[in-house]
Design a protein around this motif. Structure first.
Motif, mmCIF file in Angstrom:
data_model
loop_
_atom_site.group_PDB
_atom_site.id
_atom_site.type_symbol
_atom_site.label_atom_id
_atom_site.label_comp_id
_atom_site.label_asym_id
_atom_site.label_seq_id
_atom_site.Cartn_x
_atom_site.Cartn_y
_atom_site.Cartn_z
ATOM 1 N N ASN A 157 -0.793 12.818 -11.924
ATOM 2 C CA ASN A 157 -1.646 12.488 -11.656
ATOM 3 C C ASN A 157 -1.638 13.994 -10.428
ATOM 4 O O ASN A 157 -2.665 13.722 -8.904
ATOM 5 C CB ASN A 157 -0.923 11.585 -9.989
ATOM 6 C CG ASN A 157 -1.002 10.092 -11.041
ATOM 7 O OD1 ASN A 157 -2.425 10.034 -11.444
ATOM 8 N ND2 ASN A 157 -1.337 9.113 -10.697
ATOM 9 N N VAL A 208 2.086 6.823 -7.465
ATOM 10 C CA VAL A 208 0.899 7.355 -7.670
ATOM 11 C C VAL A 208 0.786 8.810 -6.737
ATOM 12 O O VAL A 208 0.744 9.604 -8.420
ATOM 13 C CB VAL A 208 -0.437 7.293 -6.669
ATOM 14 C CG1 VAL A 208 -1.709 7.428 -7.099
ATOM 15 C CG2 VAL A 208 -0.730 5.612 -7.371
ATOM 16 N N ILE A 209 1.715 9.113 -5.467
ATOM 17 C CA ILE A 209 1.943 10.367 -5.030
ATOM 18 C C ILE A 209 3.019 11.270 -6.324
ATOM 19 O O ILE A 209 2.985 12.846 -6.788
ATOM 20 C CB ILE A 209 2.152 10.255 -4.037
ATOM 21 C CG1 ILE A 209 0.155 9.830 -3.724
ATOM 22 C CG2 ILE A 209 3.063 11.806 -3.685
ATOM 23 C CD1 ILE A 209 1.507 9.429 -1.898
ATOM 24 N N THR A 210 4.332 10.356 -6.548
ATOM 25 C CA THR A 210 5.024 11.496 -6.898
ATOM 26 C C THR A 210 4.989 11.526 -8.328
ATOM 27 O O THR A 210 5.574 11.633 -8.899
ATOM 28 C CB THR A 210 7.146 10.451 -6.882
ATOM 29 O OG1 THR A 210 6.626 9.039 -7.193
ATOM 30 C CG2 THR A 210 6.467 10.986 -5.346
ATOM 31 N N GLN A 229 0.618 -1.206 -0.615
ATOM 32 C CA GLN A 229 0.634 -0.079 -0.329
ATOM 33 C C GLN A 229 0.915 0.979 -0.027
ATOM 34 O O GLN A 229 0.815 2.580 -1.033
ATOM 35 C CB GLN A 229 -0.666 -0.140 0.849
ATOM 36 C CG GLN A 229 -2.004 -0.716 0.712
ATOM 37 C CD GLN A 229 -2.429 -1.207 2.349
ATOM 38 O OE1 GLN A 229 -2.760 -0.175 3.105
ATOM 39 N NE2 GLN A 229 -3.495 -2.434 2.969
ATOM 40 N N LEU A 230 2.277 1.551 0.364
ATOM 41 C CA LEU A 230 2.953 2.754 0.919
ATOM 42 C C LEU A 230 3.352 2.886 -0.678
ATOM 43 O O LEU A 230 3.756 3.917 -1.210
ATOM 44 C CB LEU A 230 4.137 2.384 2.254
ATOM 45 C CG LEU A 230 3.293 2.490 3.418
ATOM 46 C CD1 LEU A 230 3.555 2.457 4.767
ATOM 47 C CD2 LEU A 230 2.340 3.841 3.629
ATOM 48 N N ASN A 254 2.389 1.687 -3.012
ATOM 49 C CA ASN A 254 1.711 2.304 -4.915
ATOM 50 C C ASN A 254 1.394 3.581 -4.417
ATOM 51 O O ASN A 254 1.296 3.927 -5.127
ATOM 52 C CB ASN A 254 0.533 1.037 -4.321
ATOM 53 C CG ASN A 254 -0.807 0.984 -5.267
ATOM 54 O OD1 ASN A 254 -0.489 1.982 -6.101
ATOM 55 N ND2 ASN A 254 -1.582 0.789 -5.855
ATOM 56 N N LYS A 255 1.246 3.842 -3.083
ATOM 57 C CA LYS A 255 0.836 5.338 -2.960
ATOM 58 C C LYS A 255 1.863 5.995 -3.481
ATOM 59 O O LYS A 255 2.055 7.706 -4.001
ATOM 60 C CB LYS A 255 0.530 5.523 -1.563
ATOM 61 C CG LYS A 255 -1.404 5.022 -0.652
ATOM 62 C CD LYS A 255 -1.392 5.176 0.065
ATOM 63 C CE LYS A 255 -2.889 4.973 0.569
ATOM 64 N NZ LYS A 255 -2.956 3.584 0.530
ATOM 65 N N PHE A 256 3.189 6.069 -2.923
ATOM 66 C CA PHE A 256 4.276 6.408 -2.907
ATOM 67 C C PHE A 256 4.465 7.264 -4.584
ATOM 68 O O PHE A 256 4.800 7.831 -5.100
ATOM 69 C CB PHE A 256 5.478 5.973 -2.925
ATOM 70 C CG PHE A 256 6.779 6.259 -3.318
ATOM 71 C CD1 PHE A 256 8.005 7.547 -2.506
ATOM 72 C CD2 PHE A 256 7.233 6.558 -4.171
ATOM 73 C CE1 PHE A 256 8.059 8.109 -2.631
ATOM 74 C CE2 PHE A 256 8.788 6.652 -4.690
ATOM 75 C CZ PHE A 256 9.073 8.539 -3.736
ATOM 76 N N ALA A 303 -1.273 3.717 -12.045
ATOM 77 C CA ALA A 303 -1.303 3.254 -10.738
ATOM 78 C C ALA A 303 -0.160 1.818 -11.119
ATOM 79 O O ALA A 303 -0.592 0.730 -11.919
ATOM 80 C CB ALA A 303 -2.694 2.500 -9.815
ATOM 81 N N ARG A 352 -0.569 -4.666 -9.531
ATOM 82 C CA ARG A 352 -0.741 -5.636 -8.288
ATOM 83 C C ARG A 352 -0.457 -6.906 -8.660
ATOM 84 O O ARG A 352 -1.242 -7.373 -9.390
ATOM 85 C CB ARG A 352 -1.908 -5.274 -7.515
ATOM 86 C CG ARG A 352 -1.451 -6.158 -6.159
ATOM 87 C CD ARG A 352 -2.739 -5.804 -4.747
ATOM 88 N NE ARG A 352 -2.401 -6.200 -3.759
ATOM 89 C CZ ARG A 352 -3.257 -5.975 -2.765
ATOM 90 N NH1 ARG A 352 -3.909 -4.498 -2.724
ATOM 91 N NH2 ARG A 352 -2.387 -6.495 -1.448
#
Length: 73
Positions: free
Chosen positions: A52, A46-48, A39-40, A42-44, A69, A72
């Motif tokens: 997005n 997407v955020i960077t 999860q972390l 994946n979020k990293f 994304a 997975r």
């Protein structure tokens, strides 16, 4: 600000995550295969990814649709 660090032994093949990872911001030691690690990461990504990032406009309506994304497995 968001950051991540992976320390790898260059003398061994592949990435060496080891049996446990420390999630410093949450004070957790978890197995490297734990879902929270996925999860972390994946979020990293997407955020960077600049694709997005939301762009604001004072003159027109904009919608935000984070589309990147990593898959997975």
């Amino acid at each position: 600000m968001l950051g991540a660090v992976v320390v790898d032994d260059p003398l061994t093949p592949g990435v060496d995550f080891g049996p446990k990872l420390k999630i410093k911001s949450r004070g957790m030691d978890v197995p490297s295969y734990a879902d929270i690690v996925y999860q972390l990461v994946n979020k990293f990504f997407v955020i960077t990814n600049p694709k997005n990032w939301q762009t604001y406009s004072a003159t027109e309506d904009r919608t935000w649709d984070p589309s990147f994304a990593p898959p997975r497995s």
